[in-house]
Scaffold this motif. Structure first.
Motif, mmCIF file in Angstrom:
data_model
loop_
_atom_site.group_PDB
_atom_site.id
_atom_site.type_symbol
_atom_site.label_atom_id
_atom_site.label_comp_id
_atom_site.label_asym_id
_atom_site.label_seq_id
_atom_site.Cartn_x
_atom_site.Cartn_y
_atom_site.Cartn_z
ATOM 1 N N ASP A 120 0.856 -1.174 0.000
ATOM 2 C CA ASP A 120 0.000 0.000 0.000
ATOM 3 C C ASP A 120 0.897 1.229 0.000
ATOM 4 N N TYR A 122 1.668 4.988 1.617
ATOM 5 C CA TYR A 122 1.430 5.726 2.861
ATOM 6 C C TYR A 122 2.168 7.062 2.862
ATOM 7 N N VAL A 131 -2.749 11.747 11.711
ATOM 8 C CA VAL A 131 -3.859 10.800 11.813
ATOM 9 C C VAL A 131 -4.878 11.044 10.705
ATOM 10 N N LYS A 193 1.041 7.033 10.338
ATOM 11 C CA LYS A 193 0.947 6.875 8.888
ATOM 12 C C LYS A 193 -0.503 7.008 8.445
ATOM 13 N N ILE A 194 -0.670 7.477 7.198
ATOM 14 C CA ILE A 194 -1.987 7.610 6.580
ATOM 15 C C ILE A 194 -1.935 6.890 5.243
ATOM 16 N N LYS A 195 -2.831 5.959 5.038
ATOM 17 C CA LYS A 195 -2.879 5.243 3.766
ATOM 18 C C LYS A 195 -3.531 6.130 2.717
ATOM 19 N N ASN A 452 -1.773 4.434 15.862
ATOM 20 C CA ASN A 452 -3.196 4.204 15.628
ATOM 21 C C ASN A 452 -3.450 3.078 14.636
ATOM 22 N N SER A 453 -2.637 3.027 13.570
ATOM 23 C CA SER A 453 -2.891 2.006 12.534
ATOM 24 C C SER A 453 -2.684 0.600 13.085
ATOM 25 N N GLU A 454 -1.681 0.420 13.958
ATOM 26 C CA GLU A 454 -1.440 -0.901 14.537
ATOM 27 C C GLU A 454 -2.587 -1.291 15.472
ATOM 28 N N GLU A 456 -5.675 -0.257 15.214
ATOM 29 C CA GLU A 456 -6.808 -0.583 14.345
ATOM 30 C C GLU A 456 -6.664 -1.991 13.776
ATOM 31 N N ASN A 457 -5.424 -2.375 13.407
ATOM 32 C CA ASN A 457 -5.191 -3.732 12.893
ATOM 33 C C ASN A 457 -5.510 -4.777 13.957
#
Length: 922
Positions: A120, A122, A131, A193-195, A452-454, A456-457
């Protein structure tokens, strides 16, 4: 030949150890022997990501080991930055490259291995807390020089309406304290990170000369090296997270961690956030998974308190006694005001679950829990009853001692008997003892290091695990239920037979032959009525109630029963009791022997309009009727009445429809079409082609549209307006679309081989919304192109505005992949809908086809139609999109569009659709 095979087997057994690749065939063995005699040049990228040593290895070492040790090739390694490594490989100076994304432009000189990992795109930072897009404003973005992902970054800016300075650098890893554009590989483990998009998967690349090496590489990856690379990436992520965590710690916190071996945690054994798995003998769920990940980052072990069977109140008491250091709870829980809280780790939805048979007077909650505090926000104190355990709480609900309860766990409640309403969303935290302020600070820094991303995963993975467990449990229940039913079926048949005989002997068949609620004759009596009254002439009436389901769902079945009783009362008054039947649910039959059916239908409408009960609950009738002759069966008469009722149902209000011969013929034809459609797709559907001409010079045919037609021996010509919607109802429209796609591509190949078309000619076909929503749409189109050896450059796919109304991100991704196949994309039936117009600048399309309704508007209102058409043409041309007008049937329409500089014209004025003799015709 047999000698060669025998020698190969003996050679393989004696030569190859467990640490070397074992060829799967004689051909593989001979090929490996051949290339081992040559020097094999391997380009590897020299960067922090590929060179970082984790547990004694790195990505480059793993890839080198694959070629040098496992495949035993004579490898010469060339390490350099990415640009040089890539150019050396592209220019033939090296035979393979360690990691390369599978971009379409690289296919001409690269053979790709199977996917090593998905990628992906980022925006990443080690220190900048990003965020959302608002965190990016005014901050520069660092990217690699000549980064091919730059257009996707610009698209992201345009999509989010932001503008940032872009700085090209040699190595983005030097700028990680700022914000960098990075693939998932580089973003691995970073906290912020932001995807922003997707890039093709990453593989190992070899030159075309070494194409036979690809299946060998794929075997090697499957056998050993996929797992090695996955483990390395997991460990690298953890290493980065640990490094970020340690950098945040104070000296006091570091000393604390050195002294502590374990932290005692209280986990519930059966709740929304944590569950104990008897099979795996461990805790699962959101809280255990977050604690497990944070413990890995902190390099310290969490220990669950005591046994696995503690409920909330028991854990709460242990926490009060300081036998537990950490306890999951909520910020809303008033019992924890004197304790310390971590940062929020999850937001939990809380629901009110109520029994449909009761009226929400008494609400049960778990004592000392956050649910008690939530209940106090919505109910009076005298309405709330507390319970010491979940078991007692659920038991009270089953016994109707309470009317409902406040909980976050709603999966176990049957929606047929219970209603759920979301009350609030509560922040979940970890509670710490007052003296554990240092531990609380350490945990918060571990959370921050995860990012935050981790988190959320972890939450997503936990939900997936929970759903899997629920599914398995349901399957077990289904199996047990089937076994139970199979075991009892013979006994049940016997029992019901005896009961029926007993009831018959006792002369209480009336109970079985009449509906217990309305006392109307039921289906049993209806069947008897049909058996003895086939010759009767009269009116068969089929009635269905509108909005009845909403009454049951909104107000409960008690009120639905009132509606049914009222309807039965009205029907008895109008049609009489003898030949009026309640067939099922909200469906009723009546049969009138007299000829004044119109008067009675009018009375029925008047009665329903005056009924307070029906008005209060917004109940109306959909009614179909059929005038039966003496020679027709009652079963057929009510079947035809049912056809008319379903037609009336489409009106969505009180409506009466007669089953006329025309309607019966239409509905019978529809049923026949549905019956034969699936079997007819392969042999009876065929294509016709309608020309598209240059608007300025209509003698030049610039393309054509492939359209589907159907000719059936029994039904004759079947219009697309008849069968397309039915195919969508039957969920088989994709079979038609795929047939059209393959036939179009096959025809295109024939025209190209016979020099029928110019290089700019495009042949188009339509894809429905259902088909485009399928996961295999892109791979199927690509398969057809490869099957017939046709490039996508002469192909055009038309999608409608409705296609964009589903999952827009997936739709855009599919369009992007189709564009990578050189296929042009047209937006068909465009009518300037607001949502689609707003998306036009970012849609990866080439052509806009204006709907026929726009030229019809021009015919009906020249002034308004001219303004709208001119505006749309200008707007689309400003976006550099090709414009196509379809449905052009008159000369003045063409002259108007030519004057307004439309690009392409399609319609009967220039040519009707014809079969494959397209070029002979035009």
């Amino acid at each position: 030949m047999y000698l060669k095979i025998l020698l190969f087997i003996v050679f393989s057994i004696t030569i190859f150890s467990d640490e070397m690749y074992k060829p799967k065939s004689l051909e593989e063995q001979l090929y490996l022997e051949k290339i081992r005699k040559k020097e094999f040049i391997l380009s590897l990228q020299k960067s922090e990501v590929t060179e970082s040593i984790i547990n004694g290895t790195n990505l480059n070492k793993i890839i080198l080991e694959l070629f040098e040790d496992y495949l035993n090739l004579n490898v010469k390694v060339e390490k350099s930055d990415w640009n040089k490594a890539y150019l050396d490989f592209k220019n033939g100076k090296s035979d393979a490259i360690g990691l390369i994304t599978r971009r379409p432009e690289r296919k001409s000189f690269t053979e790709f291995s199977k996917k090593i990992f998905g990628e992906d795109l980022y925006l990443v930072s080690r220190k900048e807390k990003i965020v959302s897009k608002d965190d990016l404003k005014g901050k520069p973005i660092f990217i690699y020089k000549n980064d091919s992902s730059l257009p996707q970054l610009h698209n992201f800016f345009k999509r989010e309406n932001i503008s940032n300075e872009i700085i090209e650098v040699d190595d983005i890893m030097d700028h990680l304290d700022g914000i960098v554009l990075s693939s998932g590989l580089y973003a691995n483990g970073q906290p912020f990170k932001i995807k922003i998009g997707y890039i093709p998967d990453t593989s190992i690349g070899v030159s075309k000369e070494y194409a036979p090496l690809i299946p060998i590489l794929n075997n090697a990856l499957s056998e050993k090296y996929e797992e090695k690379i996955d483990n390395y990436l997991i460990n690298k992520k953890l290493s980065i997270q640990r490094s970020n965590f340690k950098n945040k710690l104070t000296e006091i916190e570091k000393d604390y961690l050195k002294k502590v071996e374990k932290i005692t945690v209280g986990l519930e054994s059966d709740s929304t956030l944590s569950r104990y798995s008897k099979k795996n003998k461990n805790f699962t769920g959101i809280i255990p998974n977050i604690l497990k990940k944070s413990s890995q980052v902190m390099d310290i072990e969490y220990k669950n308190f005591g046994t696995t069977q503690y409920e909330w109140n028991e854990l709460y008491k242990k926490f009060l006694d300081k036998k537990i250091q950490v306890l999951p709870t909520s910020l809303f829980n008033s019992n924890f005001n004197q304790y310390l809280f971590s940062d929020v780790i999850y937001s939990l939805k809380v629901f009110l679950v109520t029994n449909k048979k009761t009226n929400n007077q008494l609400i049960g909650v778990l004592k000392n829990s956050v649910y008690e505090d939530i209940a106090k926000m919505f109910f009076f104190p005298e309405q709330i009853i507390t319970f010491s355990s979940n078991k007692n709480l659920l038991l009270a609900l089953q016994k109707l001692e309470i009317d409902g309860l406040v909980t976050s766990e709603i999966n176990e409640f049957d929606e047929n008997h219970f209603e759920t309403e979301e009350l609030s969303t509560i922040p979940i935290v970890l509670a710490f003892q007052k003296e554990d302020d240092i531990l609380r600070g350490i945990f918060n820094k571990a959370l921050e290091s995860l990012g935050n991303s981790e988190l959320e995963n972890i939450i997503t993975r936990s939900h997936r695990e929970e759903n899997k467990e629920i599914f398995i449990e349901k399957q077990k229940i289904k199996i047990l239920f089937k076994i139970f039913i199979a075991g009892l079926i013979l006994a049940l048949i016997t029992i019901f037979t005896l009961i029926y005989k007993f009831l018959s002997e006792k002369n209480i068949s009336r109970t079985l032959r009449r509906d217990f609620l309305t006392n109307l004759p039921n289906r049993v009596l209806f069947n008897e009525f049909c058996q003895f009254n086939q010759k009767n002439k009269g009116t068969a009436i089929f009635i269905d109630l509108n909005n009845f389901k909403q009454v049951n769902d909104k107000f409960s079945h008690k009120f639905g029963d009132q509606v049914l009783i009222e309807v039965a009362k009205i029907l008895k008054e109008i049609f009489g009791d003898e030949f009026t039947f309640r067939i099922s649910g909200d469906e009723f039959y009546s049969f009138l022997l007299d000829k004044d059916y119109k008067i009675k239908l009018a009375k029925l409408k008047l009665k329903t309009m005056r009924s307070k009960i029906l008005i209060n609950y917004n109940i109306s009738f959909s009614l179909g009727y059929y005038l039966k002759s003496e020679n027709e069966s009652l079963e057929d008469a009510f079947k035809y009445a049912g056809m008319a009722m379903r037609e009336a149902k489409l009106k969505k209000e009180y409506f009466v429809v007669e089953a006329s011969p025309e309607l019966i013929a239409l509905k019978t034809r529809e049923l026949k079409i549905k019956e034969i459609l699936n079997d007819s797709i392969k042999n009876e559907l065929y294509l016709v082609f309608q020309p598209k001409v240059n608007a300025l010079n209509p003698e030049i045919i610039v393309g054509a549209e492939a359209l589907c037609r159907w000719e059936n021996e029994e039904l004759g010509f079947i219009s697309p307006t008849e069968f397309i919607s039915l195919a969508e109802d039957l969920k088989i429209i994709h079979s038609i679309d795929f047939k059209i796609a393959e036939e179009t591509i096959k025809t295109l190949k024939e025209w190209i081989e016979n020099n029928k078309i110019s290089k700019d000619f495009r042949l188009s076909f339509n894809l429905s919304m259902q088909t485009f929503d399928r996961d295999d749409i892109v791979s199927t189109i690509e398969f057809f192109l490869n099957k017939y050896g046709v490039s996508g450059k002469n192909l055009e796919i038309e999608i409608t505005e409705s296609t964009l109304s589903t999952n827009i991100s997936k739709t855009l991704e599919k369009l992007k992949y189709l564009k990578e196949l050189d296929i042009s994309i047209a937006l068909d039936d465009f009518t300037a809908g607001y949502s689609t117009t707003a998306l036009l600048p970012v849609l990866p399309i080439d052509i806009v086809k204006f709907d026929k309704s726009l030229i019809d508007l021009f015919e009906n209102n020249r002034k308004k139609g001219t303004i709208i058409y001119k505006t749309l043409i200008k707007m689309t041309k400003d976006l550099n999109l090709t414009t196509v007008a379809e449905g052009i049937e008159l000369k003045e329409q063409y002259l108007f569009l030519k004057k307004e500089k439309i690009d392409i014209i399609q319609g009967y004025y220039f040519g009707k659709p014809v079969k494959k003799d397209f070029f002979n015709k035009y």
